[in-house]
Design an enzyme around this catalytic site. Structure first.
Site: not given
Length: 324
Positions: A105, A251, A281
Site C-alpha cells: 500500500c 492512499h 483499495n
C-alpha cells in the site's frame, strides 16, 4: 490511469458471500470496484503499460525518452522476474533499467521517492513511475474471506517524473517501517518458506495462508496514527502547515481513515481527494489513479502543493510533498 471495464458493485458481491451494501459502505465507504475478468487481457504489467502510454503522451514524450522505470506492485505477473522489465519490453523502450518496489500500500510513495532521488542526483532525466495491481484473482471470495475481498480492486496509474528548470519539484519525502508487525497484514504463501513447488505438491484449499490476511482493527488504529504523522513530518520539513495543502491524496485504504485524518488535521473537504467509493483499495495503484482523476478534474494546477501519503503492510508508511 487505467482500470478494467468490469464494474463490481456491493450488491454484486452477494452472489459470492454473505454481505450487503450497507455493511460494506459503513465500514469502508466503498460502493463498487473494478475486477479484471479472466481472458480480458488484463495483467498487472499490461494495465501498467496502458496507464504508462497515457502518461508518456501527456508528458509530450515517447517511450524512447524514458530513462528508467520504477514499478510498484504487490501482485506481479510472475513470482519472478518483476513486472517492470515486462513494461520496458511492451512499451518498446531502450534497454533501460527497471526495478520493482514491493511495499504494497505504500508502494507508490516509495516508488516516487526512489525516482526523485535518481532525478536529483542527475543520473536520469525522465523516469516512468507506475503503480499497478491485479488483486481480484488472489482473494477468497467467500463469506470466510469477505473482510479482504470486498475491499480490494484492480487498476493502474502512472506518471513521468522529469528533470526540468521550472520551480516544480518534490519538496520533501519521508519513509518509515516497523517490521515487528509484518504478519498483521500479509500474504505468507508463496515465499521462500512455502515455495510454489510445495503448493503444487501439498495443496490444501482450506489453508488460509494462501490468501491475504489483515488484522483489520489493529491496522486501522496504526493507520490513523501514521497517516497524520507522515503528513506533518513532511510539512514541518518544508515550513508549511495543513492550511498550505491544496490537495491531499491519501492512499485509498478506507474512507473512514481519510475522514479521520481530515478531521485530525482540520482540513476542508476540497483539500482531500477520495475516490475509493468507485475503485476500492487498489493498493500501489490507488495514489496515481486518484492523482490522475484529480488532475483531469482540474483539482491539481501548476504551482499547487499536493501531498501524497500512505500506510500499509510491513508496516510501512510515508509521504511526499510535491509542488506542481
Amino acid at each position: 490511469m487505467y482500470v478494467p471495464e468490469n464494474v463490481v458493485t456491493n450488491d454484486d458481491l452477494t452472489q459470492y458471500m454473505d454481505t450487503n451494501d450497507q455493511w460494506i459502505r459503513e465500514r469502508t465507504g466503498i460502493e463498487q470496484r473494478r475486477w479484471a475478468v479472466p481472458g480480458d487481457g488484463n495483467t498487472t504489467a499490461t494495465m501498467g503499460v496502458k496507464a504508462a502510454k497515457i502518461a508518456i503522451e501527456r508528458a509530450g514524450l515517447t517511450p524512447k525518452d524514458i530513462d528508467f522505470i520504477v514499478f510498484a506492485t504487490l501482485s506481479p505477473d510472475y513470482y519472478f522476474p518483476g513486472s517492470g522489465v515486462m513494461v520496458q519490453d511492451m512499451l518498446g523502450c531502450d534497454t533501460i533499467g527497471a526495478i520493482d518496489i514491493r511495499n504494497q500500500c505504500s508502494g507508490f510513495v516509495y516508488a516516487l521517492t526512489t525516482a526523485d532521488q535518481f532525478i536529483k542526483t542527475g543520473m536520469y532525466k525522465n523516469i516512468l513511475v507506475i503503480g499497478s495491481e491485479l488483486q481480484s484473482s488472489g482473494t477468497d471470495k467467500t463469506t470466510r474471506g469477505r473482510g479482504i475481498s470486498v475491499i480490494f480492486g484492480d487498476g493502474a496509474g502512472a506518471l513521468v517524473l522529469s528533470r526540468s528548470n521550472d520551480d516544480s519539484e518534490i519538496l520533501s519525502n519521508n519513509l518509515h517501517s516497523e517490521g515487528k508487525y509484518d504478519k498483521e497484514l500479509a500474504e505468507l504463501v508463496p515465499g521462500c518458506l512455502n515455495p510454489p513447488q510445495k503448493l503444487v505438491l501439498d495443496w490444501d484449499k482450506e489453508n488460509m495462508l494462501y490468501f491475504p490476511y489483515m488484522n483489520g482493527n489493529f491496522v486501522f488504529k496504526h493507520a490513523v496514527t501514521r497517516f497524520p504523522e507522515a503528513i506533518m513530518e513532511g510539512l514541518e520539513a518544508t515550513g508549511m502547515t495543513p492550511e498550505d495543502i491544496d490537495l491531499l491524496i491519501p492512499h485509498q485504504a478506507n474512507l473512514r481513515i481519510s475522514q479521520f485524518v481530515q478531521k485530525r488535521l482540520k482540513m476542508r473537504d476540497e483539500q482531500i481527494m477520495n475516490n475509493i467509493q468507485k475503485y476500492g483499495n487498489t493498493t500501489a495503484a490507488s495514489i496515481p489513479i486518484a492523482m490522475t482523476e484529480a488532475w483531469e478534474q482540474g483539482r491539481i494546477k501548476r504551482g499547487d502543493i499536493v501531498v501524497t501519503v500512505a500506510f500499509g503492510s510491513g508496516f510501512t508508511w510515508g509521504a511526499n510533498i510535491i509542488k506542481f
